[in-house]
Design a protein around this motif. Structure first.
Motif, PDB file in Angstrom:
ATOM      1  N   ARG A 221       0.834  -1.214   0.000  1.00 61.80           N
ATOM      2  CA  ARG A 221       0.000   0.000   0.000  1.00 61.80           C
ATOM      3  C   ARG A 221       0.861   1.255   0.000  1.00 61.80           C
ATOM      4  NH1 ARG A 221      -4.439  -2.177   4.257  1.00 61.80           N
ATOM      5  NH2 ARG A 221      -5.838  -3.096   2.731  1.00 61.80           N
ATOM      6  N   LEU A 222       1.884   1.274   0.822  1.00 64.82           N
ATOM      7  CA  LEU A 222       2.762   2.442   0.876  1.00 64.82           C
ATOM      8  C   LEU A 222       3.576   2.582  -0.403  1.00 64.82           C
ATOM      9  CD1 LEU A 222       3.882   2.176   4.602  1.00 64.82           C
ATOM     10  CD2 LEU A 222       2.404   3.936   3.598  1.00 64.82           C
ATOM     11  N   ALA A 223       4.054   1.475  -0.927  1.00 65.62           N
ATOM     12  CA  ALA A 223       4.819   1.515  -2.176  1.00 65.62           C
ATOM     13  C   ALA A 223       3.959   2.031  -3.326  1.00 65.62           C
ATOM     14  CB  ALA A 223       5.369   0.125  -2.511  1.00 65.62           C
ATOM     15  N   CYS A 224       2.694   1.652  -3.332  1.00 66.80           N
ATOM     16  CA  CYS A 224       1.802   2.040  -4.428  1.00 66.80           C
ATOM     17  C   CYS A 224       1.394   3.508  -4.384  1.00 66.80           C
ATOM     18  CB  CYS A 224       0.573   1.141  -4.457  1.00 66.80           C
ATOM     19  SG  CYS A 224       0.934  -0.476  -5.151  1.00 66.80           S
ATOM     20  N   ILE A 225       1.614   4.160  -3.271  1.00 72.05           N
ATOM     21  CA  ILE A 225       1.339   5.597  -3.242  1.00 72.05           C
ATOM     22  C   ILE A 225       2.640   6.390  -3.351  1.00 72.05           C
ATOM     23  CG2 ILE A 225      -0.897   5.428  -2.095  1.00 72.05           C
ATOM     24  CD1 ILE A 225       0.479   6.271   0.522  1.00 72.05           C
ATOM     25  N   GLY A 226       3.705   5.683  -3.739  1.00 70.34           N
ATOM     26  CA  GLY A 226       4.948   6.350  -4.086  1.00 70.34           C
ATOM     27  C   GLY A 226       6.022   6.434  -3.028  1.00 70.34           C
ATOM     28  N   HIS A 227       5.817   5.792  -1.889  1.00 67.09           N
ATOM     29  CA  HIS A 227       6.840   5.837  -0.844  1.00 67.09           C
ATOM     30  C   HIS A 227       8.042   4.978  -1.241  1.00 67.09           C
ATOM     31  CE1 HIS A 227       4.617   7.951   2.331  1.00 67.09           C
ATOM     32  NE2 HIS A 227       3.541   7.333   1.848  1.00 67.09           N
ATOM     33  N   THR A 228       9.223   5.457  -0.912  1.00 67.07           N
ATOM     34  CA  THR A 228      10.450   4.699  -1.135  1.00 67.07           C
ATOM     35  C   THR A 228      10.659   3.732   0.029  1.00 67.07           C
ATOM     36  OG1 THR A 228      11.793   6.299   0.074  1.00 67.07           O
ATOM     37  CG2 THR A 228      11.513   6.675  -2.323  1.00 67.07           C
ATOM     38  N   ALA A 229      11.603   2.819  -0.127  1.00 68.11           N
ATOM     39  CA  ALA A 229      11.903   1.872   0.950  1.00 68.11           C
ATOM     40  C   ALA A 229      12.287   2.597   2.249  1.00 68.11           C
ATOM     41  CB  ALA A 229      12.983   0.885   0.520  1.00 68.11           C
ATOM     42  N   PRO A 230      13.146   3.617   2.193  1.00 68.04           N
ATOM     43  CA  PRO A 230      13.453   4.329   3.449  1.00 68.04           C
ATOM     44  C   PRO A 230      12.221   5.005   4.065  1.00 68.04           C
ATOM     45  CG  PRO A 230      15.143   4.767   1.824  1.00 68.04           C
ATOM     46  CD  PRO A 230      14.035   4.048   1.109  1.00 68.04           C
ATOM     47  N   GLU A 231      11.351   5.543   3.235  1.00 65.85           N
ATOM     48  CA  GLU A 231      10.133   6.178   3.754  1.00 65.85           C
ATOM     49  C   GLU A 231       9.200   5.144   4.387  1.00 65.85           C
ATOM     50  OE1 GLU A 231       9.917   9.925   0.620  1.00 65.85           O
ATOM     51  OE2 GLU A 231       8.907   8.059   0.113  1.00 65.85           O
ATOM     52  N   ILE A 232       9.090   3.991   3.739  1.00 64.37           N
ATOM     53  CA  ILE A 232       8.259   2.919   4.291  1.00 64.37           C
ATOM     54  C   ILE A 232       8.830   2.455   5.630  1.00 64.37           C
ATOM     55  CG2 ILE A 232       7.450   0.545   3.948  1.00 64.37           C
ATOM     56  CD1 ILE A 232       7.466   1.189   0.876  1.00 64.37           C
ATOM     57  N   ALA A 233      10.139   2.307   5.690  1.00 62.27           N
ATOM     58  CA  ALA A 233      10.789   1.888   6.932  1.00 62.27           C
ATOM     59  C   ALA A 233      10.505   2.880   8.059  1.00 62.27           C
ATOM     60  CB  ALA A 233      12.289   1.741   6.709  1.00 62.27           C
ATOM     61  N   ALA A 234      10.632   4.169   7.757  1.00 63.88           N
ATOM     62  CA  ALA A 234      10.373   5.192   8.773  1.00 63.88           C
ATOM     63  C   ALA A 234       8.912   5.153   9.215  1.00 63.88           C
ATOM     64  CB  ALA A 234      10.732   6.567   8.233  1.00 63.88           C
TER      65      ALA A 234
ATOM     66  N   VAL B 242      10.691   0.306  11.153  1.00 67.96           N
ATOM     67  CA  VAL B 242      11.582  -0.837  10.966  1.00 67.96           C
ATOM     68  C   VAL B 242      12.811  -0.394  10.180  1.00 67.96           C
ATOM     69  CG1 VAL B 242       9.708  -2.531  11.056  1.00 67.96           C
ATOM     70  CG2 VAL B 242      10.415  -1.609   8.848  1.00 67.96           C
ATOM     71  N   ASN B 243      13.785  -1.269  10.100  1.00 64.88           N
ATOM     72  CA  ASN B 243      15.009  -1.029   9.345  1.00 64.88           C
ATOM     73  C   ASN B 243      14.714  -1.049   7.855  1.00 64.88           C
ATOM     74  OD1 ASN B 243      17.558  -2.019   7.913  1.00 64.88           O
ATOM     75  ND2 ASN B 243      18.331  -1.585   9.981  1.00 64.88           N
ATOM     76  N   VAL B 244      15.409  -0.232   7.090  1.00 60.23           N
ATOM     77  CA  VAL B 244      15.188  -0.181   5.644  1.00 60.23           C
ATOM     78  C   VAL B 244      15.481  -1.539   4.989  1.00 60.23           C
ATOM     79  CG1 VAL B 244      17.474   0.693   4.991  1.00 60.23           C
ATOM     80  CG2 VAL B 244      15.491   1.227   3.582  1.00 60.23           C
ATOM     81  N   GLU B 245      16.440  -2.286   5.520  1.00 60.67           N
ATOM     82  CA  GLU B 245      16.739  -3.610   4.954  1.00 60.67           C
ATOM     83  C   GLU B 245      15.566  -4.569   5.154  1.00 60.67           C
ATOM     84  OE1 GLU B 245      19.081  -4.401   2.855  1.00 60.67           O
ATOM     85  OE2 GLU B 245      19.777  -2.330   3.029  1.00 60.67           O
ATOM     86  N   THR B 246      14.836  -4.406   6.238  1.00 61.67           N
ATOM     87  CA  THR B 246      13.638  -5.214   6.472  1.00 61.67           C
ATOM     88  C   THR B 246      12.618  -4.940   5.376  1.00 61.67           C
ATOM     89  OG1 THR B 246      14.004  -5.210   8.855  1.00 61.67           O
ATOM     90  CG2 THR B 246      11.755  -5.674   8.093  1.00 61.67           C
ATOM     91  N   VAL B 247      12.424  -3.676   5.058  1.00 58.47           N
ATOM     92  CA  VAL B 247      11.477  -3.311   3.996  1.00 58.47           C
ATOM     93  C   VAL B 247      11.944  -3.854   2.657  1.00 58.47           C
ATOM     94  CG1 VAL B 247      10.442  -1.388   2.724  1.00 58.47           C
ATOM     95  CG2 VAL B 247      10.627  -1.289   5.214  1.00 58.47           C
TER      96      VAL B 247
END
Length: 64
Positions: free
Chosen positions: A12-25, A29-34
């Protein structure tokens, strides 16, 4: 596609344009987890990128 609730939240977050670091924040969680979660989603859905995943979710053809 048998996505987990966590994977669905990431999609859901990726589909609204969030990057992996933004999703992690956003998820605390850690960006590597995302990145790992996205790789699992790509594998389960037969996609290989965030753009391809968005096309799949929104039912758009890859040919435009």
């Amino acid at each position: 596609y048998r996505l987990t609730p966590t994977e669905i939240a990431v999609v859901r977050l990726a589909c609204i344009g969030h990057t992996a670091p933004e999703i992690a924040a956003e998820r605390g969680v850690n960006v590597e987890t995302v990145r790992t979660q996205l790789k699992r989603v790509y594998s389960k859905t037969g996609t290989s990128s965030q753009a391809a995943l968005v096309r799949l979710v929104y039912g758009l053809s890859s040919s435009g």
